[in-house]
Design a protein around this motif. Structure first.
Motif, PDB file in Angstrom:
ATOM      1  N   GLU A 255       0.817  -1.206   0.000  1.00  0.00           N
ATOM      2  CA  GLU A 255       0.000   0.000   0.000  1.00  0.00           C
ATOM      3  C   GLU A 255       0.853   1.259   0.000  1.00  0.00           C
TER       4      GLU A 255
ATOM      5  N   LYS B  15     -11.564  -4.074   5.100  1.00  0.00           N
ATOM      6  CA  LYS B  15     -10.349  -3.441   4.607  1.00  0.00           C
ATOM      7  C   LYS B  15     -10.625  -1.981   4.348  1.00  0.00           C
ATOM      8  N   THR B  70      -9.522  -5.325  -4.759  1.00  0.00           N
ATOM      9  CA  THR B  70      -8.994  -5.353  -3.396  1.00  0.00           C
ATOM     10  C   THR B  70      -9.184  -6.734  -2.779  1.00  0.00           C
TER      11      THR B  70
END
Lengths: 257, 245
Positions: A255, B15, B70
Motif C-alpha cells: 500500500e 479493509k 482489493t
C-alpha cells in the motif's frame, strides 16, 4: 521457524534473485565484473594517497593495512545502501505477487557477500605481493565473514523496511555511512583513538570485524575471539530486532509503495 | 484431495485504505506540516464472508470501485485485512497486472525462471515446463531477446504462459484477457477451461459478463464493499444488469 520453511520453499527465487543481482549489476557495462576490482582499487589508491602520502600515517605497509579494512567496509556499506533501496526498487513485483518479502534483503546481503568474496582476492593480492605473506590464520576469514553476514542481515531488515515509510532515510543513510566510515578503524588504528572517544568505536560491530580481518591478514595472528563474540552477539540482537520490525512493517508494503 | 475441500475461506474481512489529502513523505514535509497530515479512512470492504470450494470457477463482478480487485489482492496476501481472516489452502498463482516480476534486461527465457520461481517452483520443475511455456507464449525465437524489446502483447503472452503452467491449485486473475489479440484470448479461455476440468479453483475479476456466464459456475456481485448477491451466474448477472442500467 516459518521463515526457514518459507526460504526453503522459495529457494529458487532466492537463487535467481541473487544471480540477477550479481550478474545484472554490471550487465551493460563494458568492463563488466572487472568493476568489482577497479572500484575498490581506485578507492584504496585515493585513501592511500591522502593518508599515507599527504597525512603521513606512521603505520607500516599502510596500503595493505588500509585494504584489509576497506574491502570489508565496502561490503557493509553496499549492504546498507542497497538494502535501503531494495523494497522500493522491487515495488512493482511486491504490488503484484506474493512471495516472502524477506527474500529481498536476504538476497542483497548474499549477492553483496558474493561480491565481497570476489574482492577478497584484492586483499590476498596485497598481502602476498605487499611483502606480508600468508599464514594459516587466514582460514578464520570464513568465521569472520559469517559474523559479518549475520550483522548485515539484521541491518538490512531494519533499513529496507523503514525506508518504505520514511524515504529520506535513503539519503540520510548515505551521510550516516560516511560518518560511520570514520568512526570505524579503517584508515587509522584503534589505539590512536583518544580514550574518551573509544566508546564510539566500541559500539560498532564493524570495528570488531575489521580488527578481526586485520589480525588474520595483516598481523598473521588469530583473531581476538572475545571481540568476535561481541560482534556476533550484536549481530544476533540486530537480527531479532530487525526481523521484528520487518514483519511488523511488511504488511503495508504494497500500500505504501 | 477431497472434492469438498475449501480452497479459500474469507471470514469477516474488513479493509480500509488511508487516503491522504496531502501526504508528507519526506522529513522536511513531516516536520513542517506535521499537523497538516490529514487522512481520511475509506472502507473498501465491509464484513466479507465467503467460502470458495475446490473446483469452483468464480466470477467477481461489480462496478468500478466496488472492491473486487482489493478482495483479490487480499486473497493473494499482497495486502492484509484490517480485521478478519483469510485462509487459502493449496498453491496459489495470481495474474494481477501483467509482467509482474519481469526484469527488462533479461531474456524471456531468463525471465521465465525468475517469474516461475516467484510462484515457488524449483529449477527442476521449471526445466520440465519450459518447453510448454515457450510454446504457449508463441514467442518462438524472440524468447532469447531481452524483455524490454517486447511488445505489450508479447509481454502479456509470456506472463500468461508462465502463470498458467505453474500448476497451481488456485488461480486468481484480474481483468487481463482484455489485452491480447482474438486468437490468443481464445487460446487462453480454452486453456482455462482445461484447467477447470482438471478441478482447479479459479477466481476472476472481470467486466466481461459474457465470459462469466460462459465459464464460471458461480458469480459474486460486490456492491460498495459488500456482497450483494452470490450464486449461479445467470440470476446474479441479470440482477446486476438490472441494478446498473
Amino acid at each position: 521457524m516459518n521463515l526457514v520453511k518459507d526460504l526453503y520453499n522459495y529457494r529458487e527465487l532466492l537463487k535467481t534473485n541473487i544471480k540477477k543481482d550479481v550478474g545484472g549489476k554490471y550487465k551493460n557495462s563494458v568492463l563488466g565484473v572487472l568493476w568489482s576490482f577497479i572500484n575498490p582499487l581506485l578507492q584504496i589508491a585515493v585513501y592511500a594517497l591522502v593518508f599515507q602520502v599527504i597525512l603521513k600515517s606512521d603505520i607500516d605497509n599502510y596500503t595493505v593495512y588500509l585494504c584489509c579494512g576497506l574491502i570489508p567496509w565496502q561490503y557493509f556499506s553496499s549492504v546498507v545502501l542497497r538494502g535501503a533501496a531494495t523494497i522500493i526498487d522491487n515495488g512493482n513485483i511486491i504490488k503484484k505477487v506474493y512471495f516472502p518479502r524477506e527474500i529481498l534483503p536476504i538476497s542483497v546481503v548474499t549477492s553483496e557477500g558474493v561480491n565481497f568474496l570476489i574482492s577478497t582476492i584484492i586483499i590476498l593480492g596485497f598481502v602476498i605481493f605487499g611483502g606480508i605473506g600468508l599464514s594459516w590464520n587466514v582460514l578464520w576469514y570464513f568465521l569472520i565473514f559469517a559474523i559479518q553476514f549475520i550483522v548485515s542481515i539484521g541491518v538490512s531488515f531494519i533499513v529496507s523496511s523503514l525506508t518504505v515509510y520514511f524515504r529520506d532515510l535513503q539519503h540520510l543513510l548515505g551521510i550516516f555511512i560516511q560518518l560511520l566510515f570514520y568512526a570505524t578503524p579503517i584508515v587509522y588504528a584503534i589505539s590512536s583513538v583518544p580514550a574518551g572517544l573509544q566508546w564510539i568505536v566500541k559500539i560498532n560491530p564493524m570495528s570488531y570485524l575489521i580488527e578481526g580481518y586485520r589480525a588474520i591478514f595483516y598481523n598473521k595472528t588469530m583473531p581476538d575471539f572475545q571481540e568476535l563474540l561481541i560482534a556476533l552477539a550484536m549481530g544476533i540482537v540486530l537480527c531479532i530486532i530487525g526481523y521484528f520490525i520487518f514483519k511488523k512493517l511488511e504488511k503495508k508494503f504494497a500500500e505504501e509503495l | 484431495m477431497a472434492k469438498e475441500e475449501n480452497r479459500i475461506i474469507v471470514e469477516h474481512v474488513y479493509k480500509s485504505f488511508d487516503i491522504y489529502m496531502d501526504k508528507a513523505n519526506s522529513l522536511k514535509e513531516k516536520l513542517l506540516f506535521w499537523n497538516r497530515n490529514k487522512k481520511e479512512k475509506r472502507e473498501v470492504l465491509k464484513d466479507i464472508n465467503l467460502t470458495i470450494k475446490n473446483g469452483e470457477a468464480v466470477g467477481l463482478i461489480g462496478v468500478n470501485g466496488s472492491g473486487k480487485s482489493t478482495l483479490l489482492k487480499l486473497m493473494t496476501k499482497i495486502i492484509y485485512p484490517n480485521k478478519g481472516k483469510i485462509t487459502t489452502n493449496g498453491k496459489l498463482t495470481s495474474l494481477l497486472e501483467l509482467g509482474a516480476g519481469f526484469h527488462p534486461d533479461f531474456s524471456g527465457r531468463e525471465n521465465i525462471y525468475f517469474n516461475a520461481s516467484i510462484f515457488g517452483l524449483t529449477k527442476k520443475q521449471i526445466d520440465e515446463r519450459l518447453d510448454n511455456i515457450i510454446e504457449f507464449s508463441e514467442l518462438g525465437a524472440y524468447i532469447d531477446n531481452p524483455v524490454r524489446t517486447y511488445s505489450s502483447g508479447m509481454y502479456m503472452r509470456l506472463a500468461f504462459a508462465v502463470a498458467i503452467n505453474v500448476d497451481a491449485d488456485i488461480l486468481l486473475v484480474d481483468e487481463v484477457l482484455a489485452v491480447g489479440d482474438q486468437h490468443f484470448q481464445e487460446k487462453c479461455i480454452a486453456k482455462m477451461k482445461e484447467l477447470k476440468e482438471q478441478g482447479k479453483t479459479m477466481v476472476f475479476v472481470t467486466h466481461s459478463l459474457g465470459t462469466v456466464k460462459d465459464f464460471c459456475n458461480r458469480a459474486i456481485w460486490l456492491n460498495q464493499g459488500e456482497i450483494q448477491m452470490d450464486g449461479e451466474p445467470e440470476p446474479v448477472i441479470d440482477a446486476y444488469l438490472k441494478a446498473t442500467t
